[in-house]
Design a protein around this motif. Structure first.
Motif, short mmCIF file in Angstrom:
data_model
loop_
_atom_site.label_atom_id
_atom_site.label_comp_id
_atom_site.label_asym_id
_atom_site.label_seq_id
_atom_site.Cartn_x
_atom_site.Cartn_y
_atom_site.Cartn_z
N VAL A 186 0.84 -1.20 0.00
CA VAL A 186 0.00 0.00 0.00
C VAL A 186 0.87 1.25 0.00
O VAL A 186 0.57 2.23 -0.71
CB VAL A 186 -0.98 -0.01 1.20
N ARG A 187 1.95 1.24 0.75
CA ARG A 187 2.85 2.40 0.74
C ARG A 187 3.44 2.62 -0.64
O ARG A 187 3.60 3.76 -1.09
CB ARG A 187 3.94 2.20 1.79
N ALA A 188 3.75 1.53 -1.34
CA ALA A 188 4.28 1.65 -2.70
C ALA A 188 3.23 2.22 -3.64
O ALA A 188 3.54 3.05 -4.51
CB ALA A 188 4.76 0.28 -3.19
N GLN A 189 1.96 1.79 -3.49
CA GLN A 189 0.88 2.33 -4.32
C GLN A 189 0.72 3.83 -4.09
O GLN A 189 0.55 4.60 -5.04
CB GLN A 189 -0.43 1.61 -4.01
N LEU A 190 0.77 4.23 -2.83
CA LEU A 190 0.61 5.65 -2.52
C LEU A 190 1.78 6.47 -3.06
O LEU A 190 1.59 7.58 -3.58
CB LEU A 190 0.46 5.84 -1.02
N ALA A 191 2.97 5.93 -2.96
CA ALA A 191 4.14 6.64 -3.48
C ALA A 191 4.04 6.81 -4.99
O ALA A 191 4.35 7.89 -5.54
CB ALA A 191 5.42 5.88 -3.11
N ALA A 193 1.39 7.07 -6.65
CA ALA A 193 0.33 8.05 -6.94
C ALA A 193 0.69 9.44 -6.42
O ALA A 193 -0.14 10.35 -6.49
CB ALA A 193 -0.98 7.58 -6.31
N GLY A 194 1.90 9.60 -5.90
CA GLY A 194 2.31 10.89 -5.38
C GLY A 194 1.69 11.23 -4.05
O GLY A 194 1.55 12.40 -3.70
N LYS A 195 1.31 10.20 -3.27
CA LYS A 195 0.67 10.41 -1.97
C LYS A 195 1.49 9.75 -0.86
O LYS A 195 0.96 9.07 0.01
CB LYS A 195 -0.74 9.83 -1.97
N GLU A 196 2.80 9.99 -0.88
CA GLU A 196 3.68 9.33 0.09
C GLU A 196 3.25 9.54 1.53
O GLU A 196 3.45 8.67 2.38
CB GLU A 196 5.12 9.84 -0.08
N ASP A 197 2.65 10.67 1.82
CA ASP A 197 2.25 10.99 3.19
C ASP A 197 0.78 10.64 3.47
O ASP A 197 0.24 11.00 4.53
CB ASP A 197 2.47 12.48 3.47
N GLY A 198 0.15 9.94 2.55
CA GLY A 198 -1.26 9.59 2.73
C GLY A 198 -1.48 8.66 3.91
O GLY A 198 -0.67 7.76 4.18
N ALA A 199 -2.57 8.86 4.60
CA ALA A 199 -2.88 8.06 5.79
C ALA A 199 -3.32 6.65 5.40
O ALA A 199 -4.13 6.47 4.48
CB ALA A 199 -3.98 8.74 6.60
N ILE A 200 -2.78 5.67 6.11
CA ILE A 200 -3.12 4.27 5.88
C ILE A 200 -3.91 3.74 7.08
O ILE A 200 -3.58 4.03 8.23
CB ILE A 200 -1.85 3.41 5.70
N GLY A 285 -10.53 11.06 5.12
CA GLY A 285 -9.20 11.40 4.67
C GLY A 285 -8.20 10.26 4.58
O GLY A 285 -7.01 10.48 4.33
N ILE A 286 -8.66 9.03 4.77
CA ILE A 286 -7.77 7.88 4.61
C ILE A 286 -7.40 7.75 3.13
O ILE A 286 -8.26 7.89 2.25
CB ILE A 286 -8.45 6.59 5.12
N ALA A 287 -6.13 7.45 2.86
CA ALA A 287 -5.66 7.34 1.47
C ALA A 287 -5.50 5.90 1.02
O ALA A 287 -5.55 5.62 -0.19
CB ALA A 287 -4.33 8.08 1.32
N GLY A 288 -5.29 5.00 1.95
CA GLY A 288 -5.09 3.60 1.58
C GLY A 288 -5.46 2.68 2.72
O GLY A 288 -5.35 3.05 3.90
N VAL A 289 -5.91 1.46 2.37
CA VAL A 289 -6.30 0.49 3.40
C VAL A 289 -5.62 -0.85 3.17
O VAL A 289 -5.39 -1.27 2.03
CB VAL A 289 -7.84 0.28 3.44
N VAL A 290 -5.30 -1.48 4.28
CA VAL A 290 -4.87 -2.87 4.27
C VAL A 290 -5.98 -3.67 4.93
O VAL A 290 -6.34 -3.43 6.08
CB VAL A 290 -3.55 -3.07 5.04
N VAL A 291 -6.57 -4.59 4.18
CA VAL A 291 -7.69 -5.40 4.67
C VAL A 291 -7.14 -6.73 5.19
O VAL A 291 -6.43 -7.44 4.47
CB VAL A 291 -8.72 -5.63 3.55
#
Length: 401
Positions: A186-191, A193-200, A285-291
């Motif tokens: 998920v961190r790689a996906q956010l990076a 997409a240019g959202k390195e600081d997105g909340a997980i 405001g969550i940017a990514g989830v791990v299910v």
């Protein structure tokens, strides 16, 4: 019927059974269709007595239709059986494993007949549900109890049951390993997409059940004491146990949600549904989830459809990065730990258990070998209680008088 256990002979005051020289294991599961022609007959079996027309069943059948009419649970149980057999052989334990299902071939009744025909008289049932509750535990005890009555084998074959394993390192460790991997994904996906600081957010998910079943989970003496219900509490304990071992998860928000609700709309079930919760997460405001599917031991249809299809699609619509943690399946630690549970119960030549002690790493364990009266009780549609094995008040599956 044979007589109930004498507490002075069969088990101690903590519900721990005295080791026995078991002759076989019965791996008990839900079952699933093996082709398109099996789908509706299978769903009729699952919903027997509820008066659901085939037109309604076809709405659920689409999940199987899209997979060729085949449930993945069957191949997964064959793989689980083979892995357990290999682990037993590696430890020098000569204990054959038989597989029986509640809702499709091979049915538990037929498996009990096969066990008896092969000369086995002391059998240890291994259910594929990790938690306490009706569907995860008591219903397997009913399946065996009714099977012994239906086949005329009560008083001939003894059947005991392994304890629930939600609290064991065998169940926890595979999720710990996979959570680390999914967080990195998920961190790689956010990076990207240019959202390195997105909340997980870590979203733990399990099968929803009717509130009445949740409130009846476990023995009466430990239900509902300062918490919502035992079913939810055990899942929360597992989530906490996983998080405590994953440094990469520290400080991240997490939640427990539910999936696969069915039944009449007016009947209360555990909530929130995962898709509703994901919408709220995105709005917050969550940017990514791990299910993390902590309610399941393998990637069967409800995992593949409800999570890998519907929840994943919901995340795509909401713009959430998504990754789903693997279930234990045939993870070496899971297989080894299940055989550890067998060794807890299996008497060696000296009459003592092959394994001393009871591994338990989260709150609420270790669970009973022998359930208390009324544990996870649920009456049949006709108002009667079905015969069960593996309880202090069991009158089937116990030693002949």
């Amino acid at each position: 019927m044979s007589q109930a256990f004498d507490p002075r002979e069969g088990y101690d005051s903590n519900g721990q059974m005295i080791p026995k020289a078991y002759e076989a294991i019965l791996l008990a599961s839900f079952g699933g269709p093996e082709g398109q022609d099996d789908v509706i007959p299978f769903l009729r079996k699952v919903t027997a007595g509820r008066g659901i027309p085939d037109e309604r069943l076809e709405e659920v059948a689409v999940h199987y239709r899209k997979n060729g009419g085949v449930s993945p649970i069957n191949a997964q149980n064959r793989a689980l059986k083979a892995a357990l057999e290999a682990e037993l052989a590696d430890r020098g334990i000569d204990l054959p494993i038989y597989w029986g299902n509640r809702n499709w071939h091979p049915f538990i009744d037929d498996t009990l007949k096969a066990l008896a025909a092969d000369g086995h008289r002391k059998v240890l049932l291994m259910g594929t549900g990790a938690y306490s509750g009706y569907s995860a535990c008591r219903q397997y005890r009913e399946d065996a109890g009714m099977g012994l009555v239906n086949t005329g084998l009560d008083g001939v074959v003894e059947v005991d049951k392994l304890r629930q394993f939600f609290d064991t390192p065998a169940f926890i460790a595979p999720f710990v390993d996979s959570l680390r991997t999914s967080l990195a994904n998920v961190r790689a996906q956010l990076a990207e997409a240019g959202k390195e600081d997105g909340a997980i957010k870590i979203v733990f998910v399990t099968h929803s059940i009717p509130m009445s079943d949740a409130e009846a989970a476990g023995p009466e003496g430990i239900r509902g004491e300062g918490y919502e219900n035992l079913y939810t509490r055990q899942h929360q304990a597992v989530a906490n146990g996983i998080l405590s071992q994953v440094e990469e998860a520290q400080g991240l928000e997490h939640s427990l949600v539910y999936q696969s609700r069915s039944g009449a709309p007016h009947v209360p079930w555990l909530e929130p549904d995962i898709n509703d919760a994901l919408e709220e997460d995105a709005a917050a405001g969550i940017a990514g989830v791990v299910v993390v599917p902590i309610g399941f031991i393998s990637d069967h249809m409800e995992v593949m459809w409800d999570l890998d299809t519907e929840a994943k699609d919901t995340c795509a619509e909401l713009g959430l990065a998504f990754d789903r943690v693997a279930t234990p399946g045939t993870h070496p630690g899971f297989i080894s730990g299940l055989v550890d549970l067998v060794e807890e119960r299996l008497a060696g030549p000296d009459g003592k258990a092959l394994r001393a002690g009871r591994a338990s790493v989260v709150e609420g364990g270790p669970w009973f070998d022998v359930c208390r009266p009324g544990c996870c009780e649920k009456r049949a549609l006709d108002g009667t209680l079905r015969p069960t094995i593996g309880a202090v008040d069991s009158e089937v599956g116990v030693p002949a008088p």
